[in-house]
Design a protein around this motif. Sequence first.
Motif, PDB file in Angstrom:
ATOM      1  N   PRO A   1     -36.091  20.220  19.730  1.00  0.00           N
ATOM      2  CA  PRO A   1     -36.692  20.979  20.833  1.00  0.00           C
ATOM      3  C   PRO A   1     -38.078  20.431  21.186  1.00  0.00           C
ATOM      4  CG  PRO A   1     -35.829  22.453  19.142  1.00  0.00           C
ATOM      5  CD  PRO A   1     -35.812  21.066  18.573  1.00  0.00           C
ATOM      6  N   GLN A   2     -38.399  20.496  22.453  1.00  0.00           N
ATOM      7  CA  GLN A   2     -39.720  20.115  22.951  1.00  0.00           C
ATOM      8  C   GLN A   2     -40.471  21.403  23.284  1.00  0.00           C
ATOM      9  OE1 GLN A   2     -40.635  16.672  22.839  1.00  0.00           O
ATOM     10  NE2 GLN A   2     -38.779  16.879  21.615  1.00  0.00           N
ATOM     11  N   PRO A   3     -41.650  21.339  23.888  1.00  0.00           N
ATOM     12  CA  PRO A   3     -42.381  22.582  24.198  1.00  0.00           C
ATOM     13  C   PRO A   3     -41.484  23.606  24.889  1.00  0.00           C
ATOM     14  CG  PRO A   3     -43.735  20.692  24.711  1.00  0.00           C
ATOM     15  CD  PRO A   3     -42.376  20.156  24.332  1.00  0.00           C
ATOM     16  N   PRO A   4     -41.704  24.885  24.616  1.00  0.00           N
ATOM     17  CA  PRO A   4     -40.837  25.949  25.132  1.00  0.00           C
ATOM     18  C   PRO A   4     -40.486  25.785  26.612  1.00  0.00           C
ATOM     19  CG  PRO A   4     -42.533  26.881  23.753  1.00  0.00           C
ATOM     20  CD  PRO A   4     -42.851  25.410  23.905  1.00  0.00           C
ATOM     21  N   GLY A   5     -39.179  25.920  26.886  1.00  0.00           N
ATOM     22  CA  GLY A   5     -38.699  25.874  28.262  1.00  0.00           C
ATOM     23  C   GLY A   5     -38.548  24.488  28.835  1.00  0.00           C
ATOM     24  N   GLN A   6     -38.841  23.459  28.039  1.00  0.00           N
ATOM     25  CA  GLN A   6     -38.733  22.095  28.552  1.00  0.00           C
ATOM     26  C   GLN A   6     -37.499  21.413  28.001  1.00  0.00           C
ATOM     27  OE1 GLN A   6     -42.380  19.919  28.357  1.00  0.00           O
ATOM     28  NE2 GLN A   6     -43.603  21.639  29.037  1.00  0.00           N
ATOM     29  N   ASP A   7     -37.459  20.098  28.131  1.00  0.00           N
ATOM     30  CA  ASP A   7     -36.294  19.328  27.701  1.00  0.00           C
ATOM     31  C   ASP A   7     -36.199  19.242  26.183  1.00  0.00           C
ATOM     32  OD1 ASP A   7     -38.438  17.677  27.212  1.00  0.00           O
ATOM     33  OD2 ASP A   7     -37.712  16.011  28.411  1.00  0.00           O
ATOM     34  N   CYS A   8     -35.256  18.434  25.719  1.00  0.00           N
ATOM     35  CA  CYS A   8     -35.103  18.219  24.278  1.00  0.00           C
ATOM     36  C   CYS A   8     -34.717  16.765  24.060  1.00  0.00           C
ATOM     37  CB  CYS A   8     -34.058  19.146  23.688  1.00  0.00           C
ATOM     38  SG  CYS A   8     -32.368  18.796  24.188  1.00  0.00           S
ATOM     39  N   VAL A   9     -34.763  16.357  22.810  1.00  0.00           N
ATOM     40  CA  VAL A   9     -34.293  15.029  22.435  1.00  0.00           C
ATOM     41  C   VAL A   9     -32.978  15.230  21.684  1.00  0.00           C
ATOM     42  CG1 VAL A   9     -34.773  12.973  21.077  1.00  0.00           C
ATOM     43  CG2 VAL A   9     -36.628  14.100  22.343  1.00  0.00           C
ATOM     44  N   LEU A  10     -31.972  14.461  22.069  1.00  0.00           N
ATOM     45  CA  LEU A  10     -30.649  14.565  21.468  1.00  0.00           C
ATOM     46  C   LEU A  10     -30.269  13.220  20.868  1.00  0.00           C
ATOM     47  CD1 LEU A  10     -27.874  15.906  20.988  1.00  0.00           C
ATOM     48  CD2 LEU A  10     -27.285  15.259  23.320  1.00  0.00           C
TER      49      LEU A  10
END
Length: 120
Positions: free
Chosen positions: A74-83
């Motif tokens: 998870p990245q900062p709340p409500g933003q993208d993510c790394v998969l």
Amino acid sequence: MHELGSRRRRQPAPARIVWRSLRDPWEAGARPWLELRDDEVPPRVVAGYAPVLVVWSSLWPHRPLDRIRFDLTPQPPGQDCVLRWTLTTDGELPSESTLGYLRHRLNYLINNRLRLSYGQ
């Protein structure tokens, strides 16, 4: 267990959304992204921990001991993510041409089809 391939890339949706997409690719109301070929079968979720881990069974009936692991950061709340997807096997190592196909297919499904399902 042998690692056959892995790829890490950002997804334009929060980790909790991507996790749901991986847990149930055909969830009602979700945009379709997992289009299987004739030589593929729907994956079963064999492990998971929301919203950071999903492990699928093999997509390929001729390779039943393969597993596909998805690690989400998870990245900062409500933003993208790394998969990161990682293809592993407890079975025989595939030929170089088969390995290239498996890696390409996973990369296409995850870093193209799934990514585009979020409007990117």
